[in-house]
Every structure is written in C-alpha cells, then in structure tokens.
Design a protein around this motif. Sequence first.
Motif, PDB file in Angstrom:
ATOM      1  N   THR A 142       0.859  -1.177   0.000  1.00 57.38           N
ATOM      2  CA  THR A 142       0.000   0.000   0.000  1.00 57.38           C
ATOM      3  C   THR A 142       0.900   1.234   0.000  1.00 57.38           C
ATOM      4  N   VAL A 143       0.730   2.065  -1.029  1.00 56.13           N
ATOM      5  CA  VAL A 143       1.552   3.267  -1.176  1.00 56.13           C
ATOM      6  C   VAL A 143       0.649   4.470  -1.398  1.00 56.13           C
ATOM      7  N   LEU A 144       0.737   5.449  -0.517  1.00 55.41           N
ATOM      8  CA  LEU A 144      -0.079   6.660  -0.604  1.00 55.41           C
ATOM      9  C   LEU A 144      -1.569   6.319  -0.707  1.00 55.41           C
ATOM     10  N   GLY A 145      -1.969   5.286   0.013  1.00 53.32           N
ATOM     11  CA  GLY A 145      -3.368   4.874   0.040  1.00 53.32           C
ATOM     12  C   GLY A 145      -3.791   4.015  -1.134  1.00 53.32           C
ATOM     13  N   ASN A 146      -2.878   3.676  -2.009  1.00 58.26           N
ATOM     14  CA  ASN A 146      -3.183   2.860  -3.189  1.00 58.26           C
ATOM     15  C   ASN A 146      -2.606   1.454  -3.016  1.00 58.26           C
ATOM     16  N   THR A 147      -3.391   0.474  -3.408  1.00 55.32           N
ATOM     17  CA  THR A 147      -2.940  -0.912  -3.319  1.00 55.32           C
ATOM     18  C   THR A 147      -2.185  -1.301  -4.585  1.00 55.32           C
ATOM     19  N   ILE A 148      -0.999  -1.870  -4.385  1.00 54.77           N
ATOM     20  CA  ILE A 148      -0.193  -2.383  -5.487  1.00 54.77           C
ATOM     21  C   ILE A 148      -0.155  -3.896  -5.352  1.00 54.77           C
ATOM     22  N   SER A 149      -0.627  -4.584  -6.360  1.00 53.03           N
ATOM     23  CA  SER A 149      -0.819  -6.030  -6.295  1.00 53.03           C
ATOM     24  C   SER A 149       0.492  -6.778  -6.107  1.00 53.03           C
ATOM     25  N   SER A 150       0.389  -7.954  -5.540  1.00 50.40           N
ATOM     26  CA  SER A 150       1.534  -8.848  -5.418  1.00 50.40           C
ATOM     27  C   SER A 150       1.723  -9.606  -6.726  1.00 50.40           C
ATOM     28  N   GLY A 151       2.908 -10.210  -6.869  1.00 50.20           N
ATOM     29  CA  GLY A 151       3.149 -11.100  -7.995  1.00 50.20           C
ATOM     30  C   GLY A 151       3.385 -10.431  -9.325  1.00 50.20           C
ATOM     31  N   ILE A 152       3.675  -9.129  -9.345  1.00 51.09           N
ATOM     32  CA  ILE A 152       3.875  -8.449 -10.636  1.00 51.09           C
ATOM     33  C   ILE A 152       5.309  -7.963 -10.816  1.00 51.09           C
ATOM     34  N   GLY A 153       6.173  -8.301  -9.886  1.00 48.72           N
ATOM     35  CA  GLY A 153       7.599  -8.060 -10.046  1.00 48.72           C
ATOM     36  C   GLY A 153       7.994  -6.608 -10.222  1.00 48.72           C
ATOM     37  N   GLN A 154       8.789  -6.342 -11.241  1.00 48.61           N
ATOM     38  CA  GLN A 154       9.311  -4.991 -11.486  1.00 48.61           C
ATOM     39  C   GLN A 154       8.194  -3.968 -11.652  1.00 48.61           C
ATOM     40  N   GLU A 155       7.029  -4.429 -12.089  1.00 53.65           N
ATOM     41  CA  GLU A 155       5.917  -3.522 -12.323  1.00 53.65           C
ATOM     42  C   GLU A 155       5.510  -2.786 -11.052  1.00 53.65           C
ATOM     43  N   GLN A 156       5.801  -3.354  -9.882  1.00 54.35           N
ATOM     44  CA  GLN A 156       5.483  -2.661  -8.633  1.00 54.35           C
ATOM     45  C   GLN A 156       6.200  -1.314  -8.558  1.00 54.35           C
ATOM     46  N   GLY A 157       7.483  -1.319  -8.865  1.00 56.14           N
ATOM     47  CA  GLY A 157       8.230  -0.064  -8.866  1.00 56.14           C
ATOM     48  C   GLY A 157       7.721   0.898  -9.914  1.00 56.14           C
TER      49      GLY A 157
END
Length: 388
Positions: A142-157
């Motif tokens: 969770t970044v700045l109130g937004n959920t970033i999914s697991s399992g997506i690798g580099q796409e998280q950054g």
Amino acid sequence: LSLKVIEEQLMRAIYSERQLLEIMTFFWENHFNTDFTKVKSINLEYNENKLWRKNALGNFRDLLAISSKSPAMLIYLDNRFSHKDSPNENYSRELMELHTLGVDNYYTPEDIENVAKAFTGWKTSDGSFYYNKYSHDDSELTVLGNTISSGIGQEQGELVLDLLSQHNGTAKYICNKLLKVFVSESPTERSINNCADDFLNNVDADNQIAIVLEGVFRSSEFSRSDNMLSKVKSPFEFVAGFARQFPLVVKNSELRSWMKDLGMRLFHYPLPTGWPENSEAWSGSNQISQRWNIVRNTVFNKQSIWKSYLTDPAKFFIDNNIETSEAVLGFVFELGMSNEYSQLEWDEALQILTNEGTEEFDIYAEDAEEKIRDLLALVLQYPAYQLQ
C-alpha cells in the motif's frame, strides 16, 4: 575522460544556442543529484547527463524512470544492494522527499518502507540496469493509500513511479523548484498553483516540461520588475555568463579551476539535495572576492595557451558599431547588468574611459584597449553583475 563530463557541461553552457535546454539539463542533473566521489565512474555520470539533456524538456515520468534505473543513482543511494530480506530505504526516502513530493509531504514512514520493497531487485550489471526477480519482495503493498498487487515483479516499482508522477504534491514541489530558478526565490502560492495545473493537465504529454515552462514564461510573475535581478548567480551561472557575454578565449582546465575555487565542483556534491538555489549560499565575502579575482585576472591576462583571456576588446565594440564612451558604457551596463546601475556607478565608469573627464574617449586610440580592460574590471565587480 574523467574530465569530459565537467568540460562538456561548461562548454555547452557557454557556447550552445539552446540555452533553455542547457539550463534544464543542469536543473535535472541537480534535482536527481548523484556524486562522482561515491559513484566513482565518470562514464555513468556522463551517460546519465546525456539522458537529462535528451529529455530535459520532455515528460516528468520519463525523467523519473531515467533516475530510478540510472546505475549512478543505484550506486549513489545504495538501491543496488536492496534485497527482499533487507530492503534499503535510502532511495525510497529520497524519491519521495527530494525527487517528487517534498520533505514530509503526503507520505508516511510506512510508505517509505513499502516503496523500498517495491524497488528491491533493481540492480546494476556491467554499467547497466537490470532487474533481479529473486531479490524482489513481491508481496502486496500500500503506497499513498493505493494498493499495489503482489506477484507483478518490477511492475510494482513502475506503478509507484506512476503514482508519484501524477500526484498533486509532486506537481507543486517541482513547480516550486522551477519557479525558484526562473522567477523568484519566494514563489507566490498563485504562481505555484497555476504551474501545477499545467503540470497535471499534461502528465501524458511528451513535452510536458516544455508546456509547464511556457506557462511560467507567459505568467505575470515572470515579467514583474521586482523579480528582475533578485537572485545571486550561482558559480555555474556566473562562469557561463562571463564567458558568453564578452570576447573571452576560455581554457577548459581554468574553467574547472574556477568552479572549484567558487565552491561548485560539478558532479561532486555529496548531498542528495543537489546544489542550493538560494542567494545566501552564493553571496559570502569569499565567494564574491573569488569572482572579482576571476574577472580581473582574465580581463588583464595576456594571450596564453594555459590561461583564459580577453581578446581584442576594442574590436569587440567596433564590430558591434559601438564607438563613443556613452555607447560603450551603455552596452556594458545592458549586457552585464540589464541596465541596473546608479548614477555614481555610471560616472565612476565614465571616468575610466575619459581619463577622469580630461579627454574624449577614442576607441581607435592606442590606449583604448587598456581603458576598456580597466572598465570591464571595474563594472563586472559591481553588485548588480552578481545578480540574475
């Protein structure tokens, strides 16, 4: 090669006809500051600098991508060592604090922790960026109130960079810095908001930064008289301006020496904040005396293979159809000080050309060159010449 990046930055600032591009190249170099002392590879610094120049008037999200994957930045803020078992928070903190949102704006300690996890596995290999999936923490964030999914690798950054590049806090922070460069050390809230609107309305534009700057240049604040000559030039601005304005033959080694003596050795600033933009940092007595020394030494240097020198000063004015004492003074005051001078300063300068009022100035006379050198040595020490 270790000197090439410094020399190129200076020589482009002096000779390039695309001055806005050079100003913005230096702006991003400073905004995303890295230090050669730690990076220890001038190739990495040089390659990064070329990317700033290529994208200086482009899209901010692209600039974030360049910085996040820059081997120089990965080394400088230690993100190349960040591992899922031990995330390094240096880059995540500076990414939000200095590159996007600003100090203590919008983000929490938990955001710093989660952003650090998003960038685990971002590493360097043979002077290039590479992503190591085995070092990456791929859990949900969770970044700045937004959920970033697991399992997506580099796409998280990448998604973190998306969030930050489109955030209102980023728009205001970047605009505040741009306005401090181009308008005033104390930008108005109105000017910041207007600039931020342009920033956010053009987040997908390839020329986003150019659009933002056009808005700044068309604003009423940019043209206000009290914002003219309201800031002390940085050493970089002083050196580049001095060399551009007058017929100097400049030597690369001496340019580097000037910058070092003035306390601004390019690519060697240790703090991630980058070089300061405020006048207080560049207006001390030692700073000003060093500038005076540079001017006087250069103006009076004879032709040399080692030293920078002023060449054919009388011819410089003649070639510009300037021959009388009043015309010479007017040109110097306009060129160097935007016509901001006192009557006392004018009279003092005129005394040099007219031998204290005892003779008419003749630009074709044998002593004209000496008088012009004396004139420049005096006028370029006036307080207004130190301002931009």
